[in-house]
Design a protein around this motif. Structure first.
Motif, mmCIF file in Angstrom:
data_model
loop_
_atom_site.group_PDB
_atom_site.id
_atom_site.type_symbol
_atom_site.label_atom_id
_atom_site.label_comp_id
_atom_site.label_asym_id
_atom_site.label_seq_id
_atom_site.Cartn_x
_atom_site.Cartn_y
_atom_site.Cartn_z
ATOM 1 N N ALA A 35 -79.068 47.938 55.491
ATOM 2 C CA ALA A 35 -79.895 47.217 54.566
ATOM 3 C C ALA A 35 -81.363 47.212 54.977
ATOM 4 N N ASP A 36 -82.023 46.687 53.988
ATOM 5 C CA ASP A 36 -83.551 46.653 54.216
ATOM 6 C C ASP A 36 -84.033 45.137 54.405
ATOM 7 N N ASP A 37 -84.418 44.717 55.698
ATOM 8 C CA ASP A 37 -84.916 43.257 55.750
ATOM 9 C C ASP A 37 -83.703 42.175 55.289
ATOM 10 N N LEU A 38 -82.671 42.487 55.689
ATOM 11 C CA LEU A 38 -81.527 41.659 55.523
ATOM 12 C C LEU A 38 -81.263 40.726 56.833
ATOM 13 N N THR A 45 -89.585 45.713 62.560
ATOM 14 C CA THR A 45 -90.023 46.423 61.225
ATOM 15 C C THR A 45 -89.197 47.603 60.880
ATOM 16 N N SER A 46 -89.456 48.049 59.824
ATOM 17 C CA SER A 46 -88.598 49.282 59.426
ATOM 18 C C SER A 46 -88.890 50.756 60.191
ATOM 19 N N THR A 47 -89.948 51.158 59.957
ATOM 20 C CA THR A 47 -90.134 52.559 60.772
ATOM 21 C C THR A 47 -89.606 52.565 62.130
ATOM 22 N N GLY A 107 -81.665 56.611 49.754
ATOM 23 C CA GLY A 107 -82.371 55.348 49.581
ATOM 24 C C GLY A 107 -83.542 55.418 50.595
ATOM 25 N N LYS A 108 -83.904 54.260 51.345
ATOM 26 C CA LYS A 108 -85.002 54.129 52.116
ATOM 27 C C LYS A 108 -85.091 55.050 53.182
ATOM 28 N N TRP A 109 -86.196 55.928 53.262
ATOM 29 C CA TRP A 109 -86.397 56.770 54.135
ATOM 30 C C TRP A 109 -87.503 56.080 55.426
ATOM 31 N N VAL A 166 -82.899 44.134 50.955
ATOM 32 C CA VAL A 166 -83.836 43.204 50.046
ATOM 33 C C VAL A 166 -85.208 43.220 50.200
ATOM 34 N N HIS A 167 -85.625 44.394 50.536
ATOM 35 C CA HIS A 167 -87.300 44.404 50.569
ATOM 36 C C HIS A 167 -87.928 44.338 49.175
ATOM 37 N N VAL A 168 -89.309 43.769 49.591
ATOM 38 C CA VAL A 168 -89.900 43.774 48.363
ATOM 39 C C VAL A 168 -90.466 45.002 47.702
ATOM 40 N N SER A 177 -78.779 45.910 59.296
ATOM 41 C CA SER A 177 -79.877 45.743 58.793
ATOM 42 C C SER A 177 -81.163 46.365 59.735
ATOM 43 N N ASP A 178 -82.319 46.814 58.952
ATOM 44 C CA ASP A 178 -83.301 47.301 59.950
ATOM 45 C C ASP A 178 -84.315 46.373 60.682
ATOM 46 N N ASN A 179 -84.387 45.200 60.142
ATOM 47 C CA ASN A 179 -84.914 44.154 60.750
ATOM 48 C C ASN A 179 -84.597 42.756 60.262
ATOM 49 N N GLY A 180 -85.355 41.850 60.840
ATOM 50 C CA GLY A 180 -84.947 40.522 60.315
ATOM 51 C C GLY A 180 -85.786 40.237 58.815
ATOM 52 N N ASN A 205 -89.376 35.593 62.174
ATOM 53 C CA ASN A 205 -88.724 36.485 61.009
ATOM 54 C C ASN A 205 -89.073 37.775 61.344
ATOM 55 N N LYS A 206 -88.727 38.700 60.282
ATOM 56 C CA LYS A 206 -89.449 40.116 60.510
ATOM 57 C C LYS A 206 -90.838 40.069 60.999
ATOM 58 N N TYR A 207 -91.243 40.924 61.753
ATOM 59 C CA TYR A 207 -92.441 41.013 62.332
ATOM 60 C C TYR A 207 -92.498 40.431 63.753
#
Ligand code: NG6
Ligand code: CA
Length: 522
Positions: A44-47, A84-86, A137-139, A283-285, A335-338, A365-367
């Motif tokens: 998931a993204d940002d979950l 973060t994601s990358t 999905g997200k790459w 749940v990314h923006v 998930s990939d990050n907070g 949080n994330k970051y």
């Protein structure tokens, strides 16, 4: 385990199917079915740690994920490599800490491939072990051989096929970055020749509206910070884009598109061992869930996107079950990050949060360098091998999943590959509760932390205390090293570095060793 020879030649190409455009598995005499499971990573993204009902979420139901957890293991101390994601995705898919590799920060949508074709990836590992491999999905790890020079109107000269993925249906970066099109096997899906695609992260194309100059065109979502360049589907993006026509995605359909392709892929590959990297946008923006999920939570679009994510999980599981392959499929959900509440769009996420705590009990949080940046949910289900459902608080890092899965499938890993990944398969399958002695966490400004079961150490950094460019998030930066007692201070409130100089010294020494690639796990 029962060993059985599978002759792929006996499978008709039609049975394998091309429903999703997936290429049929190659005939490979070396492929043996060693009763190995299919492996599905749902990323998931940002979950956040607290974003699922089975992790204490309030105001949203996640029945499909709850079920996965109740039939498998719910982990309560699993960490991403980065906040973060990358960098997290890079690390998961290569087994190398992203902070060792320049150019692995949050990537633009026109970044060239960050993982080079010569690098050994998790997909290579599965492919060489006889699996059919796929990504959905997200790459967010770059495409094409040169940053900014992709021709999106032709096949990309380098894409996931060069990294060991037999099939892919992906978004180049994130939903908030152009190009807003899906890429299938290195080409824009549903390409519209009447609307050639141009992408720039430097300047706008003459005559194209932008969120900055034409806010009246942001009819679906307004931006709260940034996201004021190209406008696609009434939503402002990062980066400039022209064209796309009917290939442009509609944000409300992204989950459907990704999930449908993944379901078709599973159906088409039910008879061969497959590896699937399933990376939903939720749940990314920008959070802009499909109508049927709107109002499913009490939290507006952010909560509704969690419900949408849960639906995707349910579709994958239902498909596996209907095909009779769920028992021997290892599903890992994480998930990939907070989490982040306001990440640049006015979706009322902050206002409607209520009692919900996206990071659970964790700070940041994330970051962030605090635990909220990298502490994530993790669930593992594999009925054939994991019988005891339950919970595990074993200290685990996603960096180890490559070597661990490699060990499961008997992969021969080339020398030097996955250099930071250790085989801790027993942790993942619940047969070994020994904690990883330490895990390393990377914040968005490259501050490294070490987490052990008892301690959290954050190295010194004189950056600002809060993110300066939008989200209201504590970075975790501090001019002197910080130390927290995780057992009694889960939310990192009391810095005890001054009282424990020996421990600070030990952590600094360990971090130096890890950076030098000399820290072995006992
Ligand atoms: C930030 C974006 C944010 C998100 C993040 C990457 C702005 C103002 N904010 O720069 O919205 O895209 O990058 O998120 O542009 S990640 O989960 O893909 O790492
Ligand atoms: Ca993310």
């Amino acid at each position: 385990m029962k060993k059985q020879l599978l002759t792929l030649a006996c499978l008709s190409p039609l049975a394998i199917g091309m429903a999703s455009g997936a290429s049929a598995p190659k005939k490979n005499k070396k492929v043996q079915e060693r009763d190995l499971p299919n492996v599905v990573i749902i990323y998931a993204d940002d979950l956040g740690y607290g974003d699922l009902e089975c992790y204490g979420a309030k105001g949203v139901e996640t029945p499909n994920v709850n079920r996965l957890a109740s039939e498998g293991i719910r982990f309560t101390n699993t960490h991403t490599v980065a906040a973060t994601s990358t960098p997290s995705r890079y690390s998961l898919l290569t087994g190398e800490y992203a902070w060792r590799k320049p150019g692995t920060d949050v990537a633009a949508g026109n970044a060239g491939m960050i993982i080079k074709p010569g690098q050994y990836t998790m997909a290579d590992m599965f492919k060489h072990a006889g699996y059919h491999t796929s990504a959905f999905g997200k790459w967010h790890l770059g495409l094409g051989d040169k940053t900014g020079e992709q021709d999106w109107n032709a096949p990309l000269p380098a894409s996931l096929g060069d990294l060991g993925f037999d099939y892919h249906y992906i978004m180049a970066a994130t939903a908030d970055r152009v190009p807003c099109v899906f890429i299938e096997n290195g080409m824009v899906d549903n390409y519209d020749p009447s609307a050639p695609i141009e992408v720039s992260y430097k300047e706008n194309f003459p005559g194209e509206p932008t969120g900055k100059d034409n806010p009246e065109l942001l009819y679906n979502l307004k931006s709260s910070h940034g996201h004021d360049m190209a406008i696609v589907n009434g939503i402002g993006r990062i980066g400039y884009m022209k064209g796309g026509g009917k290939a442009l995605w509609k944000d409300e359909n992204i989950a459907d598109s990704i999930t449908t392709h993944a379901v078709d892929y599973i159906k088409a590959h039910k008879d061969v061992p497959f590896f699937m990297y399933f990376a939903p946008n939720d749940v990314h923006v920008p959070r802009f869930p499909h109508e049927r999920f709107r109002g499913k939570s009490t939290m507006g679009f952010r909560g509704d996107a969690i419900a949408q994510f849960d639906w995707s999980v349910g579709e994958i599981m239902k498909t596996l079950e209907e095909l009779g392959i769920a028992d021997n499929t290892l599903v890992i959900l994480s998930s990939d990050n907070g989490p982040v509440v306001d990440d640049g769009y006015d979706d009322q996420a902050e206002k409607l949060l209520g009692e919900h705590r996206p990071t659970g009990p964790y700070r940041g949080n994330k970051y962030s360098a605090y635990e909220g940046g990298t502490m994530v949910p993790a669930i593992v289900r594999w009925p054939k091998r994991i019988h005891a459902s339950g919970e595990s608080n074993v200290l685990m890092s996603q960096i180890d999943w490559m070597a661990s899965l490699g060990s499961l499938i008997g992969a021969k890993m080339p020398k030097g590959s996955a250099p930071d990944s250790f085989n801790r398969l027993g942790n993942l399958l619940g047969t070994d509760a020994t904690d990883r002695p330490w895990v390393v966490e990377q914040s968005s400004n490259h501050v490294l932390s070490i987490r052990t079961k008892d301690w959290k150490f954050i190295e010194a950094n004189d950056g600002s205390k809060m993110i300066t460019w939008g989200p209201k998030i504590e970075t975790g930066n501090n001019k002197t090293p910080q130390l927290y007692r995780m057992e009694e201070d889960l939310s990192e409130k009391n810095d005890v570095a001054a009282q424990h100089p020996d421990e600070v010294f030990a952590m600094q020494t360990l971090l130096r060793k890890i950076r030098a690639g000399k820290a072995q796990l006992k």
